[in-house]
Design an enzyme around this catalytic site. Sequence first.
Site, PDB file in Angstrom:
ATOM      1  N   ARG A 198       4.131   0.485  25.453  1.00 40.84           N
ATOM      2  CA  ARG A 198       3.282   0.403  26.638  1.00 40.84           C
ATOM      3  C   ARG A 198       3.503   1.549  27.614  1.00 40.84           C
ATOM      4  O   ARG A 198       2.723   1.738  28.541  1.00 40.84           O
ATOM      5  CB  ARG A 198       3.471  -0.958  27.339  1.00 40.84           C
ATOM      6  CG  ARG A 198       4.851  -1.183  27.883  1.00 40.84           C
ATOM      7  CD  ARG A 198       5.092  -2.654  28.232  1.00 40.84           C
ATOM      8  NE  ARG A 198       5.033  -2.915  29.656  1.00 40.84           N
ATOM      9  CZ  ARG A 198       5.457  -4.032  30.226  1.00 40.84           C
ATOM     10  NH1 ARG A 198       5.951  -5.013  29.494  1.00 40.84           N
ATOM     11  NH2 ARG A 198       5.377  -4.200  31.518  1.00 40.84           N
TER      12      ARG A 198
ATOM     13  N   ARG B 154       9.452 -11.124  39.502  1.00 41.94           N
ATOM     14  CA  ARG B 154      10.295 -10.357  38.567  1.00 41.94           C
ATOM     15  C   ARG B 154      11.638 -10.080  39.249  1.00 41.94           C
ATOM     16  O   ARG B 154      11.762  -9.124  40.016  1.00 41.94           O
ATOM     17  CB  ARG B 154       9.635  -9.019  38.237  1.00 41.94           C
ATOM     18  CG  ARG B 154       8.394  -9.094  37.377  1.00 41.94           C
ATOM     19  CD  ARG B 154       7.912  -7.683  37.075  1.00 41.94           C
ATOM     20  NE  ARG B 154       6.918  -7.623  36.040  1.00 41.94           N
ATOM     21  CZ  ARG B 154       5.597  -7.581  36.255  1.00 41.94           C
ATOM     22  NH1 ARG B 154       5.120  -7.599  37.479  1.00 41.94           N
ATOM     23  NH2 ARG B 154       4.767  -7.515  35.238  1.00 41.94           N
TER      24      ARG B 154
ATOM     25  N   HIS C 212       6.326  -0.326  33.751  1.00 44.88           N
ATOM     26  CA  HIS C 212       6.923  -0.948  34.929  1.00 44.88           C
ATOM     27  C   HIS C 212       6.845  -0.061  36.159  1.00 44.88           C
ATOM     28  O   HIS C 212       6.727  -0.548  37.274  1.00 44.88           O
ATOM     29  CB  HIS C 212       8.364  -1.354  34.636  1.00 44.88           C
ATOM     30  CG  HIS C 212       8.427  -2.576  33.795  1.00 44.88           C
ATOM     31  ND1 HIS C 212       8.844  -2.567  32.493  1.00 44.88           N
ATOM     32  CD2 HIS C 212       8.031  -3.841  34.049  1.00 44.88           C
ATOM     33  CE1 HIS C 212       8.733  -3.772  31.997  1.00 44.88           C
ATOM     34  NE2 HIS C 212       8.250  -4.573  32.911  1.00 44.88           N
TER      35      HIS C 212
ATOM     36  N   ASN D 187       1.373  -7.828  28.801  1.00 40.33           N
ATOM     37  CA  ASN D 187       1.847  -6.432  28.728  1.00 40.33           C
ATOM     38  C   ASN D 187       2.701  -6.235  27.478  1.00 40.33           C
ATOM     39  O   ASN D 187       2.508  -5.298  26.708  1.00 40.33           O
ATOM     40  CB  ASN D 187       2.701  -6.084  29.956  1.00 40.33           C
ATOM     41  CG  ASN D 187       1.952  -6.267  31.244  1.00 40.33           C
ATOM     42  OD1 ASN D 187       0.730  -6.263  31.245  1.00 40.33           O
ATOM     43  ND2 ASN D 187       2.661  -6.446  32.345  1.00 40.33           N
ATOM     44  N   ASP D 188       3.659  -7.131  27.320  1.00 39.81           N
ATOM     45  CA  ASP D 188       4.521  -7.014  26.147  1.00 39.81           C
ATOM     46  C   ASP D 188       3.846  -7.556  24.897  1.00 39.81           C
ATOM     47  O   ASP D 188       4.028  -7.011  23.813  1.00 39.81           O
ATOM     48  CB  ASP D 188       5.849  -7.752  26.387  1.00 39.81           C
ATOM     49  CG  ASP D 188       6.805  -6.893  27.183  1.00 39.81           C
ATOM     50  OD1 ASP D 188       6.890  -5.690  26.892  1.00 39.81           O
ATOM     51  OD2 ASP D 188       7.451  -7.415  28.101  1.00 39.81           O
TER      52      ASP D 188
ATOM     53  N   ARG E 237      11.197 -15.794  37.539  1.00 42.17           N
ATOM     54  CA  ARG E 237      11.547 -15.433  36.164  1.00 42.17           C
ATOM     55  C   ARG E 237      12.985 -14.936  36.126  1.00 42.17           C
ATOM     56  O   ARG E 237      13.376 -14.100  36.949  1.00 42.17           O
ATOM     57  CB  ARG E 237      10.606 -14.342  35.642  1.00 42.17           C
ATOM     58  CG  ARG E 237      10.933 -13.972  34.197  1.00 42.17           C
ATOM     59  CD  ARG E 237       9.973 -12.979  33.634  1.00 42.17           C
ATOM     60  NE  ARG E 237      10.199 -11.648  34.169  1.00 42.17           N
ATOM     61  CZ  ARG E 237       9.479 -10.577  33.834  1.00 42.17           C
ATOM     62  NH1 ARG E 237       8.467 -10.729  32.984  1.00 42.17           N
ATOM     63  NH2 ARG E 237       9.723  -9.408  34.340  1.00 42.17           N
TER      64      ARG E 237
ATOM     65  N   CYS F 140       0.345 -13.711  33.130  1.00 44.75           N
ATOM     66  CA  CYS F 140       0.877 -12.912  34.236  1.00 44.75           C
ATOM     67  C   CYS F 140       0.987 -11.432  33.883  1.00 44.75           C
ATOM     68  O   CYS F 140       1.592 -10.662  34.613  1.00 44.75           O
ATOM     69  CB  CYS F 140       2.219 -13.462  34.704  1.00 44.75           C
ATOM     70  SG  CYS F 140       3.462 -13.469  33.420  1.00 44.75           S
TER      71      CYS F 140
ATOM     72  N   GLU G 166       5.427 -13.642  25.087  1.00 46.05           N
ATOM     73  CA  GLU G 166       5.170 -12.198  25.066  1.00 46.05           C
ATOM     74  C   GLU G 166       5.667 -11.543  23.780  1.00 46.05           C
ATOM     75  O   GLU G 166       5.614 -10.332  23.631  1.00 46.05           O
ATOM     76  CB  GLU G 166       5.746 -11.519  26.313  1.00 46.05           C
ATOM     77  CG  GLU G 166       7.169 -11.868  26.643  1.00 46.05           C
ATOM     78  CD  GLU G 166       7.636 -11.274  27.960  1.00 46.05           C
ATOM     79  OE1 GLU G 166       6.944 -10.437  28.552  1.00 46.05           O
ATOM     80  OE2 GLU G 166       8.733 -11.652  28.407  1.00 46.05           O
TER      81      GLU G 166
HETATM   82  C1  PEP Z   1       4.392  -8.941  30.557  1.00 46.36           C
HETATM   83  O1  PEP Z   1       5.064  -8.499  29.622  1.00 46.36           O
HETATM   84  O2  PEP Z   1       3.159  -9.098  30.513  1.00 46.36           O
HETATM   85  C2  PEP Z   1       5.048  -9.317  31.814  1.00 46.36           C
HETATM   86  C3  PEP Z   1       4.391  -9.903  32.786  1.00 46.36           C
HETATM   87  O3  PEP Z   1       6.353  -8.970  31.972  1.00 46.36           O
HETATM   88  P1  PEP Z   1       6.834  -7.487  32.330  1.00 46.36           P
HETATM   89  O4  PEP Z   1       5.628  -6.676  32.679  1.00 46.36           O
HETATM   90  O5  PEP Z   1       7.792  -7.597  33.448  1.00 46.36           O
HETATM   91  O6  PEP Z   1       7.473  -7.034  31.046  1.00 46.36           O
HETATM   92 MG    MG Z   2       7.198  -8.672  29.683  1.00 41.59          MG
END
Ligand code: PEP
Ligand code: MG
Length: 577
Positions: A463, A295, A188, A452-453, A331, A500, A429
């Site tokens: 991550r 976000r 993040h 990402n998750d 979100r 996303c 996710e």
């Molecule tokens: C993700 O997990 O891909 C996502 C877009 O949410 P975040 O990066 O805020 O966890």
């Molecule tokens: Mg996420």
Amino acid sequence: MRIFTGLAIGEGIARGKAKIYRHTPIVVERKRIAKSQVKREHGLLDQAFQRARTALERRKGNQLEGEALEILETHLLLLQDPTYITSIKEKIEDKLINAAWATEEVTEGIVKTLEASDDELFRQRTIDINDIGDSIVEHLCGKSAHPSLVLDEPVILLADTLLPSELFSLDRSNILGLSLDGGGLASHVAILARGLNIPTVIETQLASHVAEDGDDVIIDGIRGEVIIRADHQAVQNVTERYNAYLEHEAELLKGASLEARTKDGKRILIKSNIQTLGELPFAEAEGSDGIGLFRTEFFFMERSALPSEEEQFRIYKEVLERVAPRSVTIRTLDLGGDKVVSGLNLVEENPVLGFRAVRFCLEHQDIFLTQMRAILRASPFGKADIMFPMVSGIEELKETLRLFEIAKRQLKEEGVSFDPDLQVGTMIEVPSAALITDLIIRHVDFISIGTNDLIQYTIAVDRNNQKIAHLYQPLHPGVLRLLKGVVDQAHGMGKRVAVCGEMASDPHHAVVLVGLGVDELSMGPHALLKLRKIVRSLDLAAAQSLVEHLLTMDSSVKTEQAVREWMHERFDDLTIR
Ligand code: PEP
Ligand code: MG
């Protein structure tokens, strides 16, 4: 001169004076004292308790609500508990040690007793006791557990790590560039730095240890280099690279108003992810098809108190108005993991698998309902979608949707209008949700894959952890199969699929997503122009064949290599990788 190579994050170049920031935990000063000094140490302890109380009282006056207020009141009660301070005073007297040392020992003793308790509630109190102990020690030692950082002039910040909340607490206009020894492309803090348009290099290993405050440092966020005490030649090379980069960007900008449609005619929506209102102008300038991920948790992190319904309403309304007629996917709160907010008790042993996102919101229904009401109230001012993060199963989703209905009912009863056609989506996710996309999708209008998750949980690879960053493989055959299943299931039910996560912003991964059938890509505004150009030069049928070929492969080394070669043949002019 020293050059550290890492991963480029916020594209661009910055040069300035270094400011070093390393997280060094507080070291309690342990001193034996003479009997004659006991009184003095008692006095210092009284003072420290008083200061800690005053600091908490001040925060309490800061419009805290809900659990934040409860936690703060618990801390105040602990500070007022005479047995705590008396035990510390006795320890000073009996063992003839200084107040900080005695505080540490007594606090550890209480924590051990609580940890051994059968009562879950008692065990949970250990975090509060530790917090209070730390704050007393801080007041006694006159320093903070985390060194505080104030930036009063523009600098290049070189840190070992940085929490998203820390980045938010700093004056961003004074961060010319950022270098992090650790990182993770999908962390993040990296996403935030990119969103804030700060030239950044992560995973530099040792840069913050080698540079010193005041050193002349260049952050090359294009190539991914941190150059400490650069010589004349290095400065010249970087300047040339930067000029070439600007020319290339200007060329891409010419395509900002063009539709992203593949050569064989499929329209792919290219949207932006944003965390703050400050990112909207970039999204606008680069011709975003809307906001695919807002976000919202970062608003909560930016403030010392939870934002009220009114405050949230104003923010959502402003974003919706500015982006209209294009849509904004708002979100709901995704707190937890590495996104912690002071005042909320989110310290956990395994936070990424813990009390995150909807799990947190379903336990804190007051916070959740407040946010849903604010989103609904803002919805007539533009085109809003609402989206829920980290849903892992049907019960969670149903409970979330039940609360959403309550929020709507409340507003109806109050005569407050909202958009009745507001679309509801969920993020995919968590692997369990990905595998039952067909069941999830019956309850919502759309899904957005948070790669990402999803990658983190599918490969079981943190991550944010640099040590295992090589295992974070977006084109892992397991990830590809999972993604294919999600897209096929959603399309089978006639629903649209967005992505996303950061995969959407990487050209090598985005072509695979398009080939898999994804309808919408949402990414940091920095990548919009490049991705639009790629989609416009892409043959969907060719991307589909590429994906079919990838799905026969057994390792990421092979899939990555195949995509690299495929891209090299088609997009060599895009200066990608
Ligand atoms: C993700 O997990 O891909 C996502 C877009 O949410 P975040 O990066 O805020 O966890
Ligand atoms: Mg996420």
